[in-house]
Design an enzyme around this catalytic site. Structure first.
Site, short mmCIF file in Angstrom:
data_model
loop_
_atom_site.label_atom_id
_atom_site.label_comp_id
_atom_site.label_asym_id
_atom_site.label_seq_id
_atom_site.Cartn_x
_atom_site.Cartn_y
_atom_site.Cartn_z
N HIS A 76 0.83 -1.22 0.00
CA HIS A 76 0.00 0.00 0.00
C HIS A 76 0.86 1.28 0.00
O HIS A 76 0.45 2.29 0.54
CB HIS A 76 -0.99 0.00 1.18
CG HIS A 76 -2.10 -0.99 0.99
ND1 HIS A 76 -3.38 -0.63 0.65
CD2 HIS A 76 -2.12 -2.34 1.08
CE1 HIS A 76 -4.14 -1.72 0.55
NE2 HIS A 76 -3.40 -2.77 0.81
N THR A 77 2.03 1.18 -0.59
CA THR A 77 2.86 2.38 -0.71
C THR A 77 2.59 3.11 -2.03
O THR A 77 2.84 4.30 -2.13
CB THR A 77 4.37 2.03 -0.68
OG1 THR A 77 4.62 1.03 -1.68
CG2 THR A 77 4.79 1.51 0.67
N ASP A 116 0.70 -2.90 -9.98
CA ASP A 116 0.38 -4.11 -10.74
C ASP A 116 0.67 -3.92 -12.22
O ASP A 116 1.32 -4.76 -12.86
CB ASP A 116 -1.10 -4.48 -10.55
CG ASP A 116 -1.49 -4.58 -9.09
OD1 ASP A 116 -0.58 -4.69 -8.24
OD2 ASP A 116 -2.69 -4.52 -8.79
N TYR A 154 -10.19 -2.21 0.68
CA TYR A 154 -9.07 -1.58 -0.02
C TYR A 154 -9.35 -0.07 -0.14
O TYR A 154 -8.50 0.77 0.18
CB TYR A 154 -8.87 -2.21 -1.41
CG TYR A 154 -7.68 -1.65 -2.14
CD1 TYR A 154 -6.43 -2.25 -2.03
CD2 TYR A 154 -7.78 -0.50 -2.92
CE1 TYR A 154 -5.32 -1.73 -2.67
CE2 TYR A 154 -6.69 0.03 -3.57
CZ TYR A 154 -5.47 -0.59 -3.45
OH TYR A 154 -4.37 -0.06 -4.09
N GLY A 173 -3.90 -12.89 -5.43
CA GLY A 173 -3.05 -11.72 -5.16
C GLY A 173 -1.91 -11.60 -6.16
O GLY A 173 -0.91 -10.95 -5.88
N LEU A 174 -2.05 -12.25 -7.33
CA LEU A 174 -0.99 -12.18 -8.35
C LEU A 174 -1.38 -11.25 -9.50
O LEU A 174 -0.74 -11.22 -10.55
CB LEU A 174 -0.69 -13.59 -8.89
CG LEU A 174 -0.18 -14.57 -7.83
CD1 LEU A 174 -0.04 -15.97 -8.40
CD2 LEU A 174 1.17 -14.10 -7.26
C1 GLA Z 1 -3.32 -4.10 -4.87
C2 GLA Z 1 -3.33 -2.85 -5.76
C3 GLA Z 1 -1.94 -2.23 -5.86
C4 GLA Z 1 -1.34 -2.01 -4.46
C5 GLA Z 1 -1.47 -3.27 -3.62
C6 GLA Z 1 -1.07 -3.06 -2.19
O1 GLA Z 1 -2.56 -5.10 -5.49
O2 GLA Z 1 -3.82 -3.17 -7.05
O3 GLA Z 1 -2.00 -1.02 -6.58
O4 GLA Z 1 -1.93 -0.91 -3.84
O5 GLA Z 1 -2.80 -3.79 -3.61
O6 GLA Z 1 0.28 -2.71 -2.11
#
Ligand code: GLA
Length: 388
Positions: free
Chosen positions: A14-15, A153, A202, A105-106
């Site tokens: 979450h940076t 991502d 989120y 989470g990929l």
């Molecule tokens: C998800 C979001 C990214 C990022 C992460 C947390 O994957 O799509 O943009 O914020 O969570 O780091």
């Protein structure tokens, strides 16, 4: 035809939308999209995951709900093209296929956006710079799909390089690569758990971070150093004993102009501390990677997870259990949740001795506790998105 890989969030939780830095890896699992032009202006979408064919006329992409909502990713890219002054193809037949687990989470969503973007641009005779493609796909995610995600991502899928990690300074954004030391291995343990409100949570964390920045008097949390934050926390604790945990009166709250309830300052400062210290961990990880110090990298990964668990509160008992179990194993440098959190997967960084048998022991102890086995994936790095 185009291929776009999934990604591991290596460190930097979450940076991205806070203007910070992040490290990711594009992996050897991907989404492929094939496109054939049609003369009649009809756009037809199919995927290998369903028998349903989705048809839309070329004029205005319309958001879909229900089982066909995966089509919102290519539709969002189509809708974004004119906003970036790029032509879109009119009619076509579109087919997506993937060996990337969904909901692990990929980031299968960014992969499908990138692969779609490449085939649409190719069919329309456009060839913009890579960072335009990446920014356009993030725009599709934010404005059409409706998730306020950062650039991680799409940036990692777009700029990935085999045997490297992708470093993103999200404020530019500026993309770079860092060599992955030899002998580093990634293992993914997918819990298949997903908080029912994952998208809402989120967005809630996103909002909390913006409010925390406001409380600290900056535009983005990346503008505050860990030392500055510690000073603010000290000052607030001195002014309000309840804030320091002294009890007695309710915790101080932040005045918000809108209709959403004001959050306790202590909560906002916890979120801020996670983000600000996480950015420092990313920068420390780059130094340790360049020095080939995987022990230090692993320590930073596990510290990142603890911060998610205790400060950002986006972990779950399942993810915590996997990290605790993995972190106590030999041959494991470190482990952390990867991606947005609230379920999903844990990534472990291991040496080459860690193998299927040892991963199986971890999975079995998880199975004993939660009654279901996690999926195990030994992934490697791969190159970023490409037109074939
Ligand atoms: C998800 C979001 C990214 C990022 C992460 C947390 O994957 O799509 O943009 O914020 O969570 O780091």
């Amino acid at each position: 035809m185009a291929r776009a890989p999934g990604r591991i969030e290596f460190i930097g939780n979450h940076t991205d939308y806070n203007g910070g830095t992040v490290l990711g890896a594009s992996i050897d699992r991907a989404v492929w999209v094939a496109l054939a032009r049609r003369a009649d202006g009809l756009r037809r979408f199919r995927s290998d995951r369903s028998d349903e064919m989705v048809e839309q006329p070329a004029a205005h992409p319309r958001k879909l709900f229900g089982p066909a909502s995966w089509v919102n990713y290519p539709l969002g890219v189509l809708a974004a093209l004119p906003e970036f002054k790029l032509r879109a193809p009119a009619g076509f037949d579109y087919l997506a296929a993937s060996d990337l687990p969904i909901g692990a989470g990929l980031s299968s969503s960014a992969a499908i956006e990138l692969a779609s973007g490449l085939v649409f641009l190719g069919a329309a005779g456009e060839d913009p710079p890579r960072d335009t493609l990446v920014t356009l796909c993030r725009h599709a995610e934010n404005h059409f799909v409706g998730v306020p995600s950062g650039i991680l991502d799409q940036g990692v899928s777009g700029f990935g390089l085999k045997d490297h990690l992708v470093f993103i300074d999200c404020r530019g954004p500026r993309f770079d690569t860092v060599p992955l030391p030899a002998g580093a291995h990634f293992w993914i343990f997918n819990t298949h758990t997903k908080h029912a409100l994952v998208d809402g949570l989120y967005a809630e964390r996103h909002r909390e971070c913006m409010e925390a920045a406001c409380l600290l008097g900056v535009k983005l949390l990346a503008d505050v150093s860990p030392a500055e934050l510690a000073l603010v926390a000290q000052a607030l604790a001195a002014a309000d004993p309840a804030f320091a945990g002294g009890g007695g009166s309710p915790p101080a709250v932040v005045n918000t102009a809108g209709g959403t309830p004001a959050l306790p300052q202590a909560t906002l400062l916890k979120r801020a501390r996670h983000v600000i210290e996480e950015i420092a961990r990313v920068d420390a990880a780059v130094i340790a990677l360049r020095a080939g110090d995987l022990t230090e990298v692993g320590r930073l990964l596990t510290a990142s997870h603890r911060s998610s668990q205790l400060l950002f509160e986006n972990s779950t008992p399942e993810l915590d259990f996997l990290v605790d179990t993995l972190a106590s194993q030999p041959h494991v440098f470190g482990a952390r949740l990867t991606g947005g959190g609230f379920g999903g997967a844990v990534m472990a960084l291991t040496d080459g001795t860690f193998g299927e048998a040892q991963a199986g022991v971890v999975a079995a102890s998880y199975g004993k506790k939660f009654g279901i086995l996690p999926d195990i994936l030994h992934t490697r790095t791969a190159n970023g998105a490409e037109l074939k």
